[in-house]
Design a protein around this motif. Sequence first.
Motif, PDB file in Angstrom:
ATOM      1  N   MET A  15       0.834  -1.204   0.000  1.00 50.55           N
ATOM      2  CA  MET A  15       0.000   0.000   0.000  1.00 50.55           C
ATOM      3  C   MET A  15       0.869   1.255   0.000  1.00 50.55           C
ATOM      4  O   MET A  15       0.570   2.234  -0.697  1.00 50.55           O
ATOM      5  N   HIS A  16       1.942   1.224   0.767  1.00 51.73           N
ATOM      6  CA  HIS A  16       2.869   2.367   0.794  1.00 51.73           C
ATOM      7  C   HIS A  16       3.529   2.560  -0.569  1.00 51.73           C
ATOM      8  O   HIS A  16       3.603   3.685  -1.077  1.00 51.73           O
ATOM      9  N   ASN A  17       3.983   1.449  -1.149  1.00 50.63           N
ATOM     10  CA  ASN A  17       4.696   1.522  -2.435  1.00 50.63           C
ATOM     11  C   ASN A  17       3.803   2.016  -3.571  1.00 50.63           C
ATOM     12  O   ASN A  17       4.296   2.548  -4.564  1.00 50.63           O
ATOM     13  N   ALA A  18       2.486   1.827  -3.419  1.00 50.24           N
ATOM     14  CA  ALA A  18       1.557   2.241  -4.467  1.00 50.24           C
ATOM     15  C   ALA A  18       0.973   3.633  -4.206  1.00 50.24           C
ATOM     16  O   ALA A  18       0.134   4.102  -4.973  1.00 50.24           O
ATOM     17  N   SER A  19       1.419   4.280  -3.133  1.00 47.65           N
ATOM     18  CA  SER A  19       0.856   5.570  -2.756  1.00 47.65           C
ATOM     19  C   SER A  19       1.782   6.722  -3.170  1.00 47.65           C
ATOM     20  O   SER A  19       2.950   6.497  -3.506  1.00 47.65           O
ATOM     21  N   PRO A  20       1.287   7.951  -3.123  1.00 50.40           N
ATOM     22  CA  PRO A  20       2.149   9.108  -3.429  1.00 50.40           C
ATOM     23  C   PRO A  20       3.300   9.272  -2.434  1.00 50.40           C
ATOM     24  O   PRO A  20       4.218  10.044  -2.678  1.00 50.40           O
ATOM     25  N   ARG A  21       3.251   8.549  -1.309  1.00 54.16           N
ATOM     26  CA  ARG A  21       4.298   8.641  -0.294  1.00 54.16           C
ATOM     27  C   ARG A  21       5.424   7.630  -0.522  1.00 54.16           C
ATOM     28  O   ARG A  21       6.313   7.492   0.321  1.00 54.16           O
ATOM     29  N   LYS A  22       5.400   6.920  -1.631  1.00 55.61           N
ATOM     30  CA  LYS A  22       6.325   5.803  -1.851  1.00 55.61           C
ATOM     31  C   LYS A  22       7.802   6.185  -1.790  1.00 55.61           C
ATOM     32  O   LYS A  22       8.648   5.338  -1.497  1.00 55.61           O
ATOM     33  N   ASN A  23       8.123   7.441  -2.078  1.00 56.97           N
ATOM     34  CA  ASN A  23       9.529   7.868  -2.055  1.00 56.97           C
ATOM     35  C   ASN A  23       9.987   8.325  -0.674  1.00 56.97           C
ATOM     36  O   ASN A  23      11.138   8.719  -0.492  1.00 56.97           O
ATOM     37  N   ASN A  24       9.081   8.244   0.305  1.00 61.81           N
ATOM     38  CA  ASN A  24       9.421   8.606   1.674  1.00 61.81           C
ATOM     39  C   ASN A  24       9.439   7.360   2.558  1.00 61.81           C
ATOM     40  O   ASN A  24       9.212   6.249   2.086  1.00 61.81           O
ATOM     41  N   SER A  25       9.684   7.548   3.826  1.00 67.58           N
ATOM     42  CA  SER A  25       9.929   6.424   4.741  1.00 67.58           C
ATOM     43  C   SER A  25       8.699   5.540   4.955  1.00 67.58           C
ATOM     44  O   SER A  25       7.556   6.019   5.002  1.00 67.58           O
ATOM     45  N   PHE A  26       8.967   4.232   5.092  1.00 65.05           N
ATOM     46  CA  PHE A  26       7.979   3.260   5.568  1.00 65.05           C
ATOM     47  C   PHE A  26       8.589   2.624   6.808  1.00 65.05           C
ATOM     48  O   PHE A  26       9.598   1.932   6.730  1.00 65.05           O
ATOM     49  N   LEU A  27       7.982   2.859   7.960  1.00 58.78           N
ATOM     50  CA  LEU A  27       8.507   2.337   9.218  1.00 58.78           C
ATOM     51  C   LEU A  27       7.478   1.422   9.869  1.00 58.78           C
ATOM     52  O   LEU A  27       6.290   1.755   9.926  1.00 58.78           O
ATOM     53  N   ALA A  28       7.935   0.279  10.349  1.00 59.48           N
ATOM     54  CA  ALA A  28       7.047  -0.698  10.971  1.00 59.48           C
ATOM     55  C   ALA A  28       7.387  -0.864  12.444  1.00 59.48           C
ATOM     56  O   ALA A  28       8.556  -0.939  12.818  1.00 59.48           O
ATOM     57  N   ILE A  29       6.354  -0.923  13.269  1.00 52.71           N
ATOM     58  CA  ILE A  29       6.517  -1.143  14.712  1.00 52.71           C
ATOM     59  C   ILE A  29       5.608  -2.307  15.106  1.00 52.71           C
ATOM     60  O   ILE A  29       4.408  -2.300  14.804  1.00 52.71           O
ATOM     61  N   ASN A  30       6.162  -3.312  15.770  1.00 50.97           N
ATOM     62  CA  ASN A  30       5.356  -4.413  16.300  1.00 50.97           C
ATOM     63  C   ASN A  30       5.024  -4.084  17.749  1.00 50.97           C
ATOM     64  O   ASN A  30       5.875  -4.158  18.632  1.00 50.97           O
ATOM     65  N   CYS A  31       3.773  -3.720  17.990  1.00 53.72           N
ATOM     66  CA  CYS A  31       3.362  -3.272  19.326  1.00 53.72           C
ATOM     67  C   CYS A  31       3.416  -4.404  20.352  1.00 53.72           C
ATOM     68  O   CYS A  31       3.474  -4.141  21.556  1.00 53.72           O
TER      69      CYS A  31
END
Length: 279
Positions: A15-31
């Motif tokens: 979803m991130h890669n297909a969005s306009p934000r794809k060139n910015n950070s994708f950060l994952a947190i496991n709560c």
Amino acid sequence: LGESGTGKDIIAQAMHNASPRKNNSFLAINCAALPRDLIASELFGYEDGAFTGARKGGNVGKFELADQGTIFLDEIGDMPLDLQASLLRVLEEKKVMRLGGGKLVSVNVRVIAATNKDLETEIERNRFRRDLFYRLGVIKITIPPLRERPADIMPLAENFLKKTCRRFNRPLMSLSPEVIETFMNYDWPGNVREMQNVIEGSTQLAANNEITYDLVSQYITPKTSGPPPDTETQTVAVVEKQLILDCLAKYKYNKTEVAKALGISRRTLYRRLSEYEIM
């Protein structure tokens, strides 16, 4: 929403890669993987001297780092109630305040949250905030377990096989007809994550360019017609225990590497080790 191992993190990344934000950070947190007292500092950051052991100069939180990008909150159902209130405030105000700080920092972040829990049930049990549930649930996606989408089994298996061969510098391998039949008849209780682990283990053990039944049979047991519930549960436990034992041997009992290979947190790994009396 989806069972453990269904690939919620992969969907979030897509979803991130297909969005306009794809060139910015994708950060994952496991709560679920972070200790309770570290979640707030990881998400919101902290200032110098905010607590004992705080890094000199403070630390930037994930929300600030993900500004203009995406943050993926996995296992959101395991987030403590008091932090749910803080998260709700950030989502509504689009500003964060570091622990020990007095300055609000504006952030523009897309938030994707995932859980394997029934959050409406958690709300009834006062373990999840209703207002946060509605704030996060603007768009809901339910990922069916692998057993409910058999048409995906072979495409996924072939994709994982290609990636695994490339990763371990092996020639492109194939699955024997017996393995294909086994895969199609298996319930995959661990879903996509389990399949990935089975293929990775079998690929490394293979003596030639074909994955044969004797290799995958070490990891999975095909379903039989109408097993009683307790037998099926026992079979899953046996398979999971064997997977853990195999990974422990492979990674020389390095718990961090074993947990990473199994796709679970260290806390979950230690719980499994205790349940199966492995250590």
